[in-house]
Design an enzyme around this catalytic site. Sequence first.
Site, short mmCIF file in Angstrom:
data_model
loop_
_atom_site.label_atom_id
_atom_site.label_comp_id
_atom_site.label_asym_id
_atom_site.label_seq_id
_atom_site.Cartn_x
_atom_site.Cartn_y
_atom_site.Cartn_z
CG ASP A 1 -23.14 10.57 -10.61
OD1 ASP A 1 -23.73 10.88 -11.68
OD2 ASP A 1 -22.85 11.42 -9.74
CE LYS B 1 -24.31 17.74 -14.93
NZ LYS B 1 -24.82 19.01 -14.43
CG PHE C 1 -19.01 17.59 -8.86
CD1 PHE C 1 -18.79 18.61 -7.94
CD2 PHE C 1 -20.16 17.64 -9.63
CE1 PHE C 1 -19.69 19.66 -7.81
CE2 PHE C 1 -21.07 18.68 -9.51
CZ PHE C 1 -20.83 19.69 -8.59
#
Length: 401
Positions: free
Chosen positions: A226, A255, A141
């Site tokens: 990531d 984030k 994801f």
Amino acid sequence: MSRTADAIRSADEHSAHNYHPLPVVVASAEGAWMTDVEGRRYLDMLAGYSALNFGHGNRRLIDAAKAQLERVTLTSRAFHHDRFADFCTELAALCGKDMVLPMNTGAEAVETAVKTARKWGYEVKGVPDGQAKIVVAANNFHGRTTTIVSFSTDHEARDHYGPYTPGFEIVPYGDLTALHAAVTANTVAVLLEPIQGEAGVLVPPAGYLAGVREVTRERNVLFMADEIQSGLGRTGRTFACEHEDVVPDVYVLGKALGGGVVPVSAVVADRDVLGVFRPGEHGSTFGGNPLACAVALEVIAMLRTGEYQQRAAELGDHLHRELNLLAGSGAVTAVRGRGLWAGVDIDPARGTGREISEKLMERRVLVKDTHGSTIRIAPPLVIGKEDLDWGLEQLRAVLAG
């Protein structure tokens, strides 16, 4: 009609149904706790998918944002501003790299990493134009843009958004043999999550990340990590790659970099990688804006103390000990994760992940389900041990019921 029901009804009537939230309407929050419109308090055990690593309303971050709000919030990159150089310098130093390319959301950072790898492949490695390949992992994801869902194996994220962007080779996560076989002369990068969050907090086999680093180095391929969810303290280290003493060529961050206050993301790499960009070839109106830089600078300063990484490591050990006791009881079939991050597979006989999440919500604990009977636990790193234990007590009660 209650305030909660009225707010949910209005949202359902006027917003696209791209999410299926739990039926709680948050009005305020502090630390690891959120309060809804009815005045009920809930323990946040999701932390905005790790965006709120430092908790809700963190005073240092709010003060940094307020101070910057009074000065200047946006200039665009058409002009310099006085927070930009410090942000890039400090973030590069935190990562042990030379350069930073700031964006806003995690998906934008992943898109930027993809463009970076392709441009590096053509201009530095010498791959024929239009032939670059990037190796990715199944069950990944990385975001929801058209290009990113083109290499997703999640049918909900991918179906009916084609035609899809070519140039990606998907291999099983954790399978070094398959990854090695997928790398060809035209491969420019391997893009991986050091821990797959959305897939259920999947931790790769020991030695996998080190093996990826070895393959990419041998084959002149970029290793792009990531760390949007796994990075910036979540796993007990600044970066999840550190658990195998691995330093990738490219960090993809987001984030928690914005502290849950503003969206901030970045691609961080050395000059021989990010140096491929020239003015006008890539950009973002809001990327690296003064407000984002001010907040992110405070995040970086907080991480430099090591305090949050240590809390995540120590409380994470406690969290996993308690969850593994549940696994021994039969109600939980598997527990995965590192630091204050866990994927918990519930015995399907006890309910789906959604049903367990709803029952926990009734007990004032908020988590998120994924993939059937799995729930994810990722509280803010500022959570107290007593609060964490109380949340785990509610989970035990739900599973016993």
